[in-house]
Motif scaffolding. Structure first.
Motif, PDB file in Angstrom:
ATOM      1  N   ALA A  96      22.631   8.105  -1.494  1.00  8.81           N
ATOM      2  CA  ALA A  96      21.891   8.498  -2.439  1.00  8.81           C
ATOM      3  C   ALA A  96      20.281   8.603  -1.776  1.00  8.81           C
ATOM      4  O   ALA A  96      19.859   9.688  -2.373  1.00  8.81           O
ATOM      5  CB  ALA A  96      21.694   7.089  -3.880  1.00  8.81           C
ATOM      6  N   LEU A  97      19.686   7.491  -1.156  1.00  8.06           N
ATOM      7  CA  LEU A  97      18.409   7.523  -0.808  1.00  8.06           C
ATOM      8  C   LEU A  97      18.080   9.033   0.172  1.00  8.06           C
ATOM      9  O   LEU A  97      17.077   9.866   0.611  1.00  8.06           O
ATOM     10  CB  LEU A  97      18.088   6.743  -0.197  1.00  8.06           C
ATOM     11  N   LEU A  98      19.211   8.926   1.230  1.00  7.25           N
ATOM     12  CA  LEU A  98      19.387  10.018   2.190  1.00  7.25           C
ATOM     13  C   LEU A  98      19.335  11.390   1.334  1.00  7.25           C
ATOM     14  O   LEU A  98      18.628  12.497   1.686  1.00  7.25           O
ATOM     15  CB  LEU A  98      20.830  10.151   2.925  1.00  7.25           C
ATOM     16  N   GLY A 130       7.464   8.018   0.715  1.00  2.00           N
ATOM     17  CA  GLY A 130       7.696   6.891   0.424  1.00  2.00           C
ATOM     18  C   GLY A 130       8.485   5.478   0.092  1.00  2.00           C
ATOM     19  O   GLY A 130       8.443   5.248   0.577  1.00  2.00           O
ATOM     20  N   PHE A 131       9.087   6.202  -1.100  1.00  2.00           N
ATOM     21  CA  PHE A 131      10.114   5.655  -1.688  1.00  2.00           C
ATOM     22  C   PHE A 131      11.268   5.559  -0.876  1.00  2.00           C
ATOM     23  O   PHE A 131      11.693   4.342  -0.739  1.00  2.00           O
ATOM     24  CB  PHE A 131      10.504   6.178  -3.024  1.00  2.00           C
ATOM     25  N   ILE A 132      11.642   5.870  -0.085  1.00  2.00           N
ATOM     26  CA  ILE A 132      12.874   5.541   1.000  1.00  2.00           C
ATOM     27  C   ILE A 132      11.942   5.145   2.090  1.00  2.00           C
ATOM     28  O   ILE A 132      13.006   3.885   1.832  1.00  2.00           O
ATOM     29  CB  ILE A 132      13.078   6.860   1.636  1.00  2.00           C
ATOM     30  N   VAL A 133      11.335   4.695   2.223  1.00  2.00           N
ATOM     31  CA  VAL A 133      10.673   3.845   3.451  1.00  2.00           C
ATOM     32  C   VAL A 133      10.257   2.498   3.138  1.00  2.00           C
ATOM     33  O   VAL A 133      10.991   0.867   3.483  1.00  2.00           O
ATOM     34  CB  VAL A 133       9.710   4.215   4.048  1.00  2.00           C
ATOM     35  N   PHE A 163       2.126  16.093  -2.041  1.00  2.00           N
ATOM     36  CA  PHE A 163       2.442  15.358  -2.045  1.00  2.00           C
ATOM     37  C   PHE A 163       3.729  14.559  -3.072  1.00  2.00           C
ATOM     38  O   PHE A 163       4.011  13.488  -2.637  1.00  2.00           O
ATOM     39  CB  PHE A 163       1.091  15.417  -3.825  1.00  2.00           C
ATOM     40  N   GLN A 164       4.264  15.540  -3.503  1.00  5.26           N
ATOM     41  CA  GLN A 164       6.230  14.298  -4.302  1.00  5.26           C
ATOM     42  C   GLN A 164       6.456  14.380  -2.715  1.00  5.26           C
ATOM     43  O   GLN A 164       7.063  13.299  -2.971  1.00  5.26           O
ATOM     44  CB  GLN A 164       5.961  15.479  -5.143  1.00  5.26           C
ATOM     45  N   TRP A 165       6.567  15.429  -1.661  1.00  8.68           N
ATOM     46  CA  TRP A 165       7.508  15.194  -0.135  1.00  8.68           C
ATOM     47  C   TRP A 165       7.082  13.328  -0.172  1.00  8.68           C
ATOM     48  O   TRP A 165       7.627  13.293   0.274  1.00  8.68           O
ATOM     49  CB  TRP A 165       7.627  16.237   0.427  1.00  8.68           C
ATOM     50  N   LEU A 166       6.078  13.413   0.138  1.00  6.57           N
ATOM     51  CA  LEU A 166       5.209  12.198   0.189  1.00  6.57           C
ATOM     52  C   LEU A 166       5.457  10.831  -0.207  1.00  6.57           C
ATOM     53  O   LEU A 166       5.887   9.768   0.398  1.00  6.57           O
ATOM     54  CB  LEU A 166       3.646  12.132   1.158  1.00  6.57           C
ATOM     55  N   TRP A 201       0.846  -1.704   0.277  1.00  4.89           N
ATOM     56  CA  TRP A 201      -0.061   0.330  -0.387  1.00  4.89           C
ATOM     57  C   TRP A 201       1.035   0.991  -0.312  1.00  4.89           C
ATOM     58  O   TRP A 201       0.293   2.410  -0.734  1.00  4.89           O
ATOM     59  CB  TRP A 201      -0.901   0.172   1.346  1.00  4.89           C
ATOM     60  N   ILE A 202       1.321   1.261   0.446  1.00  7.32           N
ATOM     61  CA  ILE A 202       3.203   2.353   0.898  1.00  7.32           C
ATOM     62  C   ILE A 202       3.374   2.413  -0.859  1.00  7.32           C
ATOM     63  O   ILE A 202       3.407   4.277  -1.588  1.00  7.32           O
ATOM     64  CB  ILE A 202       4.133   2.105   1.621  1.00  7.32           C
ATOM     65  N   ALA A 203       3.569   1.262  -1.639  1.00 10.36           N
ATOM     66  CA  ALA A 203       3.967   1.962  -2.981  1.00 10.36           C
ATOM     67  C   ALA A 203       3.104   2.099  -3.923  1.00 10.36           C
ATOM     68  O   ALA A 203       3.875   2.955  -4.604  1.00 10.36           O
ATOM     69  CB  ALA A 203       4.370   0.248  -3.335  1.00 10.36           C
ATOM     70  N   VAL A 204       1.877   1.403  -3.435  1.00 11.35           N
ATOM     71  CA  VAL A 204       0.576   2.339  -4.500  1.00 11.35           C
ATOM     72  C   VAL A 204       0.125   2.973  -4.279  1.00 11.35           C
ATOM     73  O   VAL A 204       0.621   4.471  -5.447  1.00 11.35           O
ATOM     74  CB  VAL A 204      -0.106   1.431  -4.376  1.00 11.35           C
ATOM     75  N   ALA A 205       0.514   4.234  -3.127  1.00  8.46           N
ATOM     76  CA  ALA A 205       1.298   5.623  -2.661  1.00  8.46           C
ATOM     77  C   ALA A 205       1.411   5.886  -2.977  1.00  8.46           C
ATOM     78  O   ALA A 205       1.398   7.666  -3.722  1.00  8.46           O
ATOM     79  CB  ALA A 205       0.219   5.314  -0.685  1.00  8.46           C
ATOM     80  N   THR A 206       2.493   5.671  -3.100  1.00  9.65           N
ATOM     81  CA  THR A 206       4.149   6.489  -3.617  1.00  9.65           C
ATOM     82  C   THR A 206       3.358   6.494  -5.236  1.00  9.65           C
ATOM     83  O   THR A 206       4.194   8.119  -5.184  1.00  9.65           O
ATOM     84  CB  THR A 206       5.472   5.657  -4.001  1.00  9.65           C
TER      85      THR A 206
END
Lengths: 125, 138
Positions: B12-14, A113-116, A106-109, A72-77
């Protein structure tokens, strides 16, 4: 290739064309607001979208039960990145400060999400 | 994934996180204008994302995924070069950001030099591995 990756890559290709078309318009004397739109269609829509999609597909698996981490995080991202980018485009075209603020959020989230979801998959095997 | 790739990709992620955060603040500022001097950070936003994120991610993935020279520790070429490139690219981004923010013009120059040497080291490592797939002798 997982369905989400296919969506990422096909949309990235569409953004690639859109970015280059925006570049043509800009070179032909397009409006000033087009400059940040051109740059972000290119670096967010095309390059970042392609990276997010391919990384989701090819990075080491998170676990046997959940190979790519939280779905769900991947889809939300995915949704937040592309909705945010479109809000940016419309916000720039209409000079709408409110839309730009929502686009930023939205883009920050999406980035977060991608990093997480990606961080725990980046590991030695 | 080799350890040096883990470090390159996580760094890179940071940078992605820092660059997106700065970009979001710049865009909010464009929308509602809360800090007139915010625009001074625009070149830092570019540097974090173009070199810190894109370039460093490519370095990490290329070192991991390009064809290897066997199954030993040296299979990916000289690991020391990759570690040096990792250190130099991150020091370089930091110095360039300081220089762009006006700490001193020498910082940007030194940072760009570090980034260039890092690129050269990574290219030297990847060059011989750029060939047909399959494990081959060095």
């Amino acid at each position: 290739m997982p369905p989400l990756t296919r969506w990422y890559i096909k949309l990235a290709l569409a953004y690639f064309l859109a970015a280059l078309a925006a570049g043509v318009w800009q070179a032909a004397g397009g409006p000033l607001w087009l400059t940040p739109v051109y740059i972000h269609l290119f670096v967010v829509g095309w390059i970042t979208g392609m990276i997010f999609g391919v990384a989701y597909w090819m990075f080491p698996k998170y676990s046997k039960d959940s190979p790519r981490g939280s779905d769900w995080i991947a889809v939300a991202t995915f949704g937040l990145l592309h909705t945010g980018l479109w809000l940016r485009v419309v916000g720039e075209a209409r000079s709408s400060g409110e839309l730009l603020v929502v686009a930023a959020l939205f883009q920050w989230l999406a980035g977060t999400g991608f990093i997480v979801t990606t961080w725990p998959r980046v590991r030695e095997r | 994934m080799p350890r040096v790739s883990v470090w390159l990709i996580r760094a890179a992620l940071l940078h992605l996180g820092a660059g997106f955060t700065l970009g979001a603040l710049l865009l909010v500022n464009k929308g509602v204008g809360f800090a007139p001097t915010m625009w001074h950070w625009l070149p830092v936003h570019f540097e974090l994302l173009l070199v810190g994120w894109f370039v460093q991610l490519v370095m990490g993935v290329a070192y991991w995924i390009f064809p290897r020279f066997g199954m030993t520790r040296a299979a990916r070429g000289r690991e020391g070069l990759a570690w040096t490139a990792f250190i130099l690219v991150n020091v370089g981004v930091g110095l360039v950001c300081l220089g762009l923010f006006g700490v001193g013009s020498g910082f940007a120059l030194l940072g760009r030099l570090c980034e260039t040497v890092a690129a050269g080291l990574m290219a030297a490592n990847i060059w011989a591995r750029t060939r047909a797939s399959g494990i081959a002798a060095m």
